[in-house]
Design an enzyme around this catalytic site. Structure first.
Site, PDB file in Angstrom:
ATOM      1  N   ASP A  76      11.292   5.562 -30.502  1.00 15.86           N
ATOM      2  CA  ASP A  76      11.885   5.395 -29.178  1.00 15.86           C
ATOM      3  C   ASP A  76      12.989   4.351 -29.296  1.00 15.86           C
ATOM      4  O   ASP A  76      13.180   3.759 -30.363  1.00 15.86           O
ATOM      5  CB  ASP A  76      10.823   5.007 -28.151  1.00 15.86           C
ATOM      6  CG  ASP A  76      10.173   3.667 -28.459  1.00 15.86           C
ATOM      7  OD1 ASP A  76      10.590   2.983 -29.408  1.00 15.86           O
ATOM      8  OD2 ASP A  76       9.226   3.306 -27.737  1.00 15.86           O
ATOM      9  N   ASP A 124       4.036  12.504 -26.336  1.00 14.09           N
ATOM     10  CA  ASP A 124       3.381  11.416 -27.053  1.00 14.09           C
ATOM     11  C   ASP A 124       2.652  10.579 -26.028  1.00 14.09           C
ATOM     12  O   ASP A 124       3.037  10.560 -24.862  1.00 14.09           O
ATOM     13  CB  ASP A 124       4.406  10.511 -27.752  1.00 14.09           C
ATOM     14  CG  ASP A 124       5.093   9.587 -26.768  1.00 14.09           C
ATOM     15  OD1 ASP A 124       6.043  10.031 -26.100  1.00 14.09           O
ATOM     16  OD2 ASP A 124       4.657   8.424 -26.609  1.00 14.09           O
ATOM     17  N   CYS A 165     -16.719  20.102 -31.422  1.00 17.47           N
ATOM     18  CA  CYS A 165     -15.615  19.515 -32.188  1.00 17.47           C
ATOM     19  C   CYS A 165     -15.926  19.576 -33.683  1.00 17.47           C
ATOM     20  O   CYS A 165     -17.024  19.238 -34.110  1.00 17.47           O
ATOM     21  CB  CYS A 165     -15.394  18.063 -31.746  1.00 17.47           C
ATOM     22  SG  CYS A 165     -14.100  17.211 -32.670  1.00 17.47           S
ATOM     23  N   CYS A 217     -14.408  17.821 -35.997  1.00 21.39           N
ATOM     24  CA  CYS A 217     -13.864  16.658 -36.710  1.00 21.39           C
ATOM     25  C   CYS A 217     -14.929  15.977 -37.569  1.00 21.39           C
ATOM     26  O   CYS A 217     -16.128  16.178 -37.388  1.00 21.39           O
ATOM     27  CB  CYS A 217     -13.220  15.668 -35.739  1.00 21.39           C
ATOM     28  SG  CYS A 217     -14.322  14.421 -35.062  1.00 21.39           S
ATOM     29  N   CYS A 243     -17.673  14.061 -35.576  1.00 16.56           N
ATOM     30  CA  CYS A 243     -18.680  14.889 -34.905  1.00 16.56           C
ATOM     31  C   CYS A 243     -19.562  15.634 -35.903  1.00 16.56           C
ATOM     32  O   CYS A 243     -20.706  15.961 -35.612  1.00 16.56           O
ATOM     33  CB  CYS A 243     -17.998  15.857 -33.948  1.00 16.56           C
ATOM     34  SG  CYS A 243     -17.210  14.999 -32.568  1.00 16.56           S
ATOM     35  N   HIS A 267     -11.882  10.696 -33.772  1.00 19.13           N
ATOM     36  CA  HIS A 267     -12.308  11.816 -32.931  1.00 19.13           C
ATOM     37  C   HIS A 267     -11.274  12.122 -31.847  1.00 19.13           C
ATOM     38  O   HIS A 267     -10.886  13.278 -31.662  1.00 19.13           O
ATOM     39  CB  HIS A 267     -13.674  11.561 -32.283  1.00 19.13           C
ATOM     40  CG  HIS A 267     -13.914  12.523 -31.168  1.00 19.13           C
ATOM     41  ND1 HIS A 267     -14.296  13.833 -31.388  1.00 19.13           N
ATOM     42  CD2 HIS A 267     -13.706  12.424 -29.829  1.00 19.13           C
ATOM     43  CE1 HIS A 267     -14.336  14.477 -30.238  1.00 19.13           C
ATOM     44  NE2 HIS A 267     -13.977  13.645 -29.277  1.00 19.13           N
TER      45      HIS A 267
HETATM   46 ZN   LIG Z   1     -14.924  15.076 -32.965  1.00 25.15          ZN
END
Ligand SMILES: [Zn+2]
Length: 401
Positions: free
Chosen positions: A91, A298, A336, A338, A341, A367
């Site tokens: 930015d 963003d 999820c 990820c 998780c 996460h």
């Molecule tokens: Zn997750």
């Protein structure tokens, strides 16, 4: 051209496309994690790569104050300094100057402000903000603008918009005259950089298919006034940029208003250029804005919320600090995929948070970022499959059959 943007599929007003930068491709619509001080707080760069992050945002204001532009330039630019080979957007510093400095003084020339670190006095102009961003060397850099405060009356909003338009002209002029000074140009040609031979290896491939220059995006202002937004958009497009941002949102206005301004402004931005809404939003909001035709967004929300124990899941927002999770052996979000998780229980995450363990911030951030990135992947997938109605009705209820 220093970036190329191609739209591959559309679904209603939504578009799925590809932005090619000197540091790799970015699939759009994209959510860009914020790496304020050359770091996405708590997450190492190799993990960001594994999460599939294709572009990061850096804050010029923070990097200017610490470690300083010259330091980053001498080390080969921001990519090399932070060991991030993929795309970066910075930015202009304008937003932070306006949001972190109550004692700032704005003149036609620029803004005088005090460092939030030590109170020292500094000055940003369109020219110096461009010089700073060229020194950092992000792939995409932003024009220096005034973020109009909220609320503001029409006269004030108009004056602020006019100032931003004059600053946009000055930003572009300075950028045109100095864009060859980007630090990775020097590295590529093997001169003018403090980087050792050793570091100038093949680890930092730069696409040779494209001219190796940065791209400067213009920013639309105009407060919450739809007529001024239209005027700002049209006049910014007249100046001419390879991409356009909608700034001055998420400054305290109601969320319905944010959406209204985005929708109204998008109409006046060229369909073949990337459109970036700065500083938004919740998972629901980024899905919604993508459905309106926004390509880039963003926000600090996923990372900042994570550090406060607020986690976004397919079942809604969870505050992991709550005692109800103390005995909960289940995963944070059963939907999820990820690494957090897949491996840890809610009880463990709650324990880490309650014990103030550093790992709590790391895992929570991992996460939340995964959740945001997955959400955008689903949006792209839905657009590609032509499932506009499904994601309009809320991706959120995503994998639910
Ligand atoms: Zn997750």
């Amino acid at each position: 051209m220093s970036i190329e943007f191609c739209i591959e599929t559309t679904g209603g007003r939504a578009r799925a496309g590809r932005l090619t930068t000197p540091h790799g491709e970015v699939e759009t619509p994209v959510f860009m994690p914020v790496g304020t001080a050359a770091s996405v707080k708590g997450v190492p760069q190799d993990i960001l790569e594994e999460l599939g992050v294709q572009i990061l945002l850096g804050n010029t204001y923070h990097l200017y104050l610490r470690p300083g532009i010259e330091t980053v330039r001498n080390l080969g630019g921001l990519h090399r300094f932070m060991a991030w080979p993929r795309a970066i957007l910075t930015d202009s510093g304008g937003f932070q100057v306006f949001s972190l400095n109550e004692l700032r003084k704005v003149t036609e020339e620029g803004v005088t402000f005090r460092s939030h670190l030590d109170g020292s006095s500094h000055f940003f102009s369109p020219e110096s903000a461009m010089a700073a961003q060229i020194g950092l060397g992000a792939d995409i850099i932003m024009a220096f603008d005034e973020c109009t405060e909220y609320p503001a009356d029409r006269a004030r909003t108009k004056a602020s918009m006019e100032l931003t338009l004059r600053w946009a002209e000055r930003s572009k002029k300075y950028f045109q005259e100095h864009k060859q000074e980007v630090p990775w140009k020097a590295v590529v040609s093997g001169q003018g950089s403090g980087v050792s031979e050793n570091q100038q290896s093949d680890h930092w491939p730069l696409s040779t298919d494209h001219c190796l220059t940065q791209s400067l995006f213009g920013i639309v202002q105009g407060g919450m006034d739809l007529d001024l937004r239209k005027e700002s958009a049209e006049r910014t497009v007249e100046i001419g940029f390879p991409g356009y941002a909608i700034g001055g949102l998420s400054v305290g206005e109601p969320r319905d208003r944010t959406r209204e301004v985005i929708e109204a402004t998008l109409e006046y931005l060229p369909a073949d250029k990337p459109r970036y809404v700065m500083g938004v939003g919740t998972p629901e909001e980024i899905v919604e804005y993508a459905s309106l035709g926004v390509d880039m967004m963003d926000c600090v929300m996923p990372t900042r919320a994570a550090r406060h124990g607020l986690l976004f899941t397919s079942e809604g927002k969870i505050s992991i600090k709550q005692a109800r999770y103390a005995q909960d052996a289940g995963p944070l979000d059963p939907d999820c995929g990820c690494r957090v998780c897949q491996r840890y229980s809610r009880a463990y995450l709650r324990h880490l948070y309650a014990s103030n363990e550093v790992l709590a911030q790391v895992l929570n951030t991992l996460h939340n970022l995964s959740f945001y990135l997955d959400t955008m992947r689903r949006v792209r997938h839905s657009i590609q499959l032509g499932e506009e109605s499904r994601f309009l009705s809320g991706i959120w209820s995503r994998q639910k059959p």
